[in-house]
Design an enzyme around this catalytic site. Structure first.
Site, mmCIF file in Angstrom:
data_model
loop_
_atom_site.group_PDB
_atom_site.id
_atom_site.type_symbol
_atom_site.label_atom_id
_atom_site.label_comp_id
_atom_site.label_asym_id
_atom_site.label_seq_id
_atom_site.Cartn_x
_atom_site.Cartn_y
_atom_site.Cartn_z
ATOM 1 N N THR A 192 -2.488 30.663 -9.173
ATOM 2 C CA THR A 192 -3.239 30.369 -10.613
ATOM 3 C C THR A 192 -2.020 31.196 -11.377
ATOM 4 O O THR A 192 -1.383 32.134 -11.087
ATOM 5 C CB THR A 192 -4.449 31.300 -10.730
ATOM 6 O OG1 THR A 192 -5.340 30.639 -9.770
ATOM 7 C CG2 THR A 192 -4.723 31.293 -12.196
ATOM 8 N N PHE A 194 -1.368 33.018 -14.982
ATOM 9 C CA PHE A 194 -1.925 33.653 -16.056
ATOM 10 C C PHE A 194 -0.902 33.664 -17.161
ATOM 11 O O PHE A 194 0.502 33.919 -17.021
ATOM 12 C CB PHE A 194 -2.266 34.988 -15.718
ATOM 13 C CG PHE A 194 -3.592 34.980 -14.579
ATOM 14 C CD1 PHE A 194 -4.672 35.056 -14.961
ATOM 15 C CD2 PHE A 194 -3.286 34.793 -13.305
ATOM 16 C CE1 PHE A 194 -5.884 35.192 -14.010
ATOM 17 C CE2 PHE A 194 -4.169 34.650 -12.339
ATOM 18 C CZ PHE A 194 -5.413 34.867 -12.592
#
Ligand code: PEP
Ligand code: MN
Length: 593
Positions: A192, A194
């Site tokens: 992921t 960020f």
């Protein structure tokens, strides 16, 4: 808000403390990312968990937090639209991109088991990332909750062994849960991205967060809208290319409130302060209906991997060239140019300097049949007699051979014609008794990798005729020979008998290219069996000639006094006349050394 503190009484470097806002509660992935990133950058983040993405932006803009962290993209689930939306809606100063490997764990209370679970809580994106694993738990209900930290906290509080949570290992430790399963995401490369940001014009928190001067490892996120017409997007993309900017992400959505227009999110390598970026934006303005730069940020963090502890010593040196003894078949391997192939069977030498023909019926069927065949093939020039007594038949209802009676008849026919005999041994318990009256023990194609049988013939004091398996590579044939040699029996004759390919016109595909390869790689003699190779009588003669021409040491041929009545392999049996003609043909082909 941010402050520097020094460890008491030591010259330890000052640790910068900052408040960091994120969506979720303690134990969420965002929290774990902040801890890990802070450690790398020498910053201690005080976590401020908030209920929504927008609340994170508000906390930063109001000064309640020094920095905020929002996810924007997941490798499995795709763009996290809400993250980009918030970065676009608010005026924020983007600092860094942090790429984090999501290592999901299935967590439960101490008494929980995977089989006993009836409900699993997690963030909806995380539930989607573990879809395959969850599909294996048919009785489990999936419960979406706002965040993985919440999932872990609530499952711990409920103390119910029927409830599980998918969250990070850190969440498990924080809330006292045990790990029921790891590696449960659909793909291990589950990253992921960020974005860490602060308020524009915020007091400078740390040199580490300052934009680098050389623009290397910088990325810029932009949002632009194009009219709904052919080529509009292509023209925009070609502008990036023209100024040497690489687009690493592109995603689209309809532009809310504007019909027939589309908005694109693009992440582009480079920094807005670069001249080429300024030129790109100027050119883009002419092609777009709207253009908004979300910001440029540091993208130097390699994917943040959870450290893997291993006790394996890693050696980067190139492996040494393998010595002969480290090959899989040191005994079968040719030792040098001069090693000649030779296997002695009675008076017959199989190998260099001779071309031997072994002939006889597929199976011994009667005393007359085998005596007549032995006589005919011997007169035509065969030096050994073949005949199966135990037959490996595809169907259990097909003729299985005469068994030990066949062995006795073959031995009698061989003695009568003065020819050594060859017959197939199918099982370990047959080896010793066969060896008592049979000169060469044949291992059939179907048993080429029957390793226990190979070891057993390796202990027998008879030469072995090893047929290539119909799906065996040349290396596997040599490795099979090695089994026999390794037991102490040096007398192995290899036999190419056709392999299975897509071709159906012939019974198998006779792989004559194996002959020069085997001649180069092993000192063992190699013969060819065109009967099983093509399976059709009239195509056997040309392949006999080819086998001799290509360097084989001999042939194995099926011959029958009356092929149409043969109990097995009738289509490929040569008549006595056919066999004589083959032998005449062969005399015209020179022997290859
Ligand atoms: C045979 O030689 O009769 C025989 C059964 O051969 P393969 O094992 O090559 O099929
Ligand atoms: Mn046969």
């Amino acid at each position: 808000m941010h402050s520097a503190s020094t460890a008491p009484g030591a010259a330890a470097p000052a640790v910068l403390t900052m408040t960091a806002a994120f969506e979720g509660i303690e134990g969420s992935y965002s929290h774990a990312v902040l801890d890990a990133y802070g450690e790398r950058r020498g910053v201690r983040f005080t976590p401020l968990g908030l209920p929504s993405y927008r609340a994170v932006a508000h906390a930063v803009l109001s000064g309640r937090a020094d920095v905020g962290l929002l996810p924007i993209d997941n490798a499995i689930a795709g763009t996290i639209r809400e993250g980009y939306d918030v970065l676009g809606e608010y005026e924020l100063d983007l600092l860094a991109e942090i790429t984090w490997r999501m290592e999901h764990r299935l967590l439960g209370v101490a008494e929980a088991t995977v089989a006993g679970l009836r409900e699993i809580d997690s963030h909806p994106v995380v539930l989607a990332e573990c879809g395959r694993f969850l599909a294996t738990l048919s009785e489990v209900r999936r419960v979406p909750v706002p965040d993985t930290g919440v999932a872990a906290r609530d499952v711990a509080a409920a103390r119910d062994p029927r409830r599980g949570a998918i969250a990070s290992a850190d969440a498990g430790r924080r809330y006292g849960l045990i790990e029921l399963a790891a590696n449960i995401a659909d793909h291990p490369d589950n990253f992921t991205r960020f974005i860490l940001f602060r308020a524009p014009n915020a007091a400078r928190p740390a040199a580490d967060f300052e934009p680098a001067r050389d623009f290397a490892d910088r990325k810029t996120s932009i949002v632009f809208a194009v009219p709904h017409e052919p080529g509009a997007l292509g023209r925009c993309l070609s502008i990036f290319g023209r100024f040497g900017l690489n687009v690493s992400k592109l995603d689209s959505k309809s532009r809310l409130g504007a019909a027939q227009q589309y908005t694109f999110l693009a992440d582009v390598d480079g920094d807005v302060r670069e001249e080429r970026f300024a030129e790109t934006l100027r050119a883009l303005r002419d092609e777009t209906l709207a253009l908004h730069v979300l910001g440029s940020y540091d993208a130097s963090t390699a994917p943040a991997r959870v450290p893997v502890t291993t006790t394996v010593a890693i050696d980067e040196r190139p492996p040494a060239v393998p010595a002969a003894a480290t090959t899989p078949f040191p005994k079968a391997q040719r030792k040098g140019e001069t090693t000649g192939a030779r296997v002695q069977v009675g008076d017959v030498a199989v190998g260099d300097g001779a071309f031997v023909v072994i002939a006889g019926p597929c199976s011994v069927e009667s005393r007359d049949q085998i005596l007549a065949t032995a006589d005919a093939v011997g007169r035509a020039g065969a030096v050994m007699l073949r005949g199966g007594a135990f037959k490996p038949r595809t169907s259990p209802y097909a003729f299985q051979g005469l068994g030990w009676d066949g062995v006795a008849l073959l031995a009698e026919a061989g003695r009568a014609a003065g020819l050594p005999v060859v017959s197939e041994v199918m099982s370990i318990d047959q080896v010793e008794r066969m060896a008592a009256s049979i000169d060469v023990l044949q291992i059939g194609a179907r048993n080429m990798q029957n390793f226990d049988l190979l070891r057993a013939v390796g202990r027998a004091d008879r030469p072995v005729l090893l047929k290539r398996g119909m799906a065996a590579s040349i290396d596997e044939l040599l490795a099979a020979a090695e089994y026999v040699l390794a037991e102490g029996n040096p007398n192995v004759i290899l036999c190419e008998r056709g392999i299975r390919t897509f071709e159906t016109a012939t019974r198998n595909t006779l792989d004559l290219s194996a002959i020069p390869v085997l001649r180069e790689r092993t000192h063992l003699p190699v013969i060819v069996d065109p009967s099983h190779g093509v399976g059709v009588r009239r195509w056997i003669a040309p392949l006999c000639r080819a086998a001799k021409a290509v360097g084989a040491h001999g042939l194995l041929l099926e011959v029958h006094p009356n092929p149409s009545e043969a109990k097995c392999d009738a289509d490929q049996a040569l008549t006595f006349g056919d066999f004589r003609r083959v032998m005449e043909d062969l005399s015209a082909i020179p022997l290859r050394g």
